[in-house]
Design a protein around this motif. Structure first.
Motif, PDB file in Angstrom:
ATOM      1  N   UNK A 233       0.850  -1.160   0.030  1.00 30.36           N
ATOM      2  CA  UNK A 233      -0.079  -0.075  -0.024  1.00 30.36           C
ATOM      3  C   UNK A 233       0.964   1.389  -0.125  1.00 30.36           C
ATOM      4  N   UNK A 234       2.060   1.136   0.541  1.00 33.04           N
ATOM      5  CA  UNK A 234       2.992   2.442   0.625  1.00 33.04           C
ATOM      6  C   UNK A 234       2.321   3.246   1.651  1.00 33.04           C
ATOM      7  N   UNK A 235       1.597   3.000   2.685  1.00 28.17           N
ATOM      8  CA  UNK A 235       0.841   3.684   3.799  1.00 28.17           C
ATOM      9  C   UNK A 235       0.905   3.216   4.977  1.00 28.17           C
ATOM     10  N   UNK A 236       1.469   3.756   5.764  1.00 22.27           N
ATOM     11  CA  UNK A 236       1.690   3.073   7.174  1.00 22.27           C
ATOM     12  C   UNK A 236       0.471   2.944   8.027  1.00 22.27           C
ATOM     13  N   UNK A 237      -0.270   3.807   7.837  1.00 19.17           N
ATOM     14  CA  UNK A 237      -1.536   4.022   8.791  1.00 19.17           C
ATOM     15  C   UNK A 237      -2.584   2.706   8.150  1.00 19.17           C
ATOM     16  N   UNK A 238      -2.637   2.800   6.854  1.00 26.17           N
ATOM     17  CA  UNK A 238      -3.428   2.020   6.087  1.00 26.17           C
ATOM     18  C   UNK A 238      -3.061   0.379   6.473  1.00 26.17           C
ATOM     19  N   UNK A 239      -1.626   0.331   6.458  1.00 22.67           N
ATOM     20  CA  UNK A 239      -1.128  -0.989   6.517  1.00 22.67           C
ATOM     21  C   UNK A 239      -1.487  -1.508   8.008  1.00 22.67           C
ATOM     22  N   UNK A 240      -1.409  -0.587   9.033  1.00 21.79           N
ATOM     23  CA  UNK A 240      -1.945  -0.682  10.384  1.00 21.79           C
ATOM     24  C   UNK A 240      -3.243  -1.286  10.633  1.00 21.79           C
ATOM     25  N   UNK A 241      -3.967  -0.445   9.869  1.00 20.95           N
ATOM     26  CA  UNK A 241      -5.345  -0.722  10.042  1.00 20.95           C
ATOM     27  C   UNK A 241      -5.599  -2.140   9.308  1.00 20.95           C
ATOM     28  N   UNK A 242      -5.147  -2.477   8.164  1.00 21.30           N
ATOM     29  CA  UNK A 242      -5.503  -3.703   7.522  1.00 21.30           C
ATOM     30  C   UNK A 242      -4.832  -4.877   8.234  1.00 21.30           C
ATOM     31  N   UNK A 243      -3.888  -4.700   8.985  1.00 21.59           N
ATOM     32  CA  UNK A 243      -3.000  -5.656   9.891  1.00 21.59           C
ATOM     33  C   UNK A 243      -4.161  -5.991  10.729  1.00 21.59           C
ATOM     34  N   UNK A 244      -4.565  -4.900  11.441  1.00 20.18           N
ATOM     35  CA  UNK A 244      -5.443  -5.278  12.645  1.00 20.18           C
ATOM     36  C   UNK A 244      -7.112  -5.698  12.051  1.00 20.18           C
ATOM     37  N   UNK A 245      -7.247  -5.211  10.747  1.00 19.90           N
ATOM     38  CA  UNK A 245      -8.672  -6.095  10.495  1.00 19.90           C
ATOM     39  C   UNK A 245      -8.398  -7.240  10.028  1.00 19.90           C
ATOM     40  N   UNK A 246      -7.148  -7.899   9.517  1.00 16.68           N
ATOM     41  CA  UNK A 246      -7.061  -9.090   9.273  1.00 16.68           C
ATOM     42  C   UNK A 246      -7.106 -10.133  10.500  1.00 16.68           C
ATOM     43  N   UNK A 247      -6.590  -9.635  11.440  1.00 15.27           N
ATOM     44  CA  UNK A 247      -6.342 -10.360  12.546  1.00 15.27           C
ATOM     45  C   UNK A 247      -7.860 -10.213  13.357  1.00 15.27           C
TER      46      UNK A 247
END
Length: 73
Positions: A30-44
């Protein structure tokens, strides 16, 4: 005896083991730190909601497949 992801200590172990690499994967995609954090949380979160359907042995694959689907789906 098989480990159940519905047991909080087991799920926490899986989270600790794979969350950083999943975040790095998502940040790369994604190239986006906040989006990557959000998506990590969503996956878990999705893994937790489906803990009865995910085995300990397939947890990493489930997390990465879910994350990939969140990005590209």
């Amino acid at each position: 005896m098989t480990l159940s992801l519905c047991d909080e200590p087991v799920f926490s172990q899986v989270f600790r083991e794979y969350s950083e690499s999943l975040y790095r994967f998502l940040y790369y995609k994604t190239g986006d730190q906040v989006l990557a954090q959000d998506l990590t949380q969503e996956a878990f979160m999705r893994m937790w909601k489906n803990c009865e359907g995910v085995s300990f042995e397939t947890a990493k694959g489930y997390a990465f497949t879910t994350a990939k689907n969140l990005v590209f789906g």
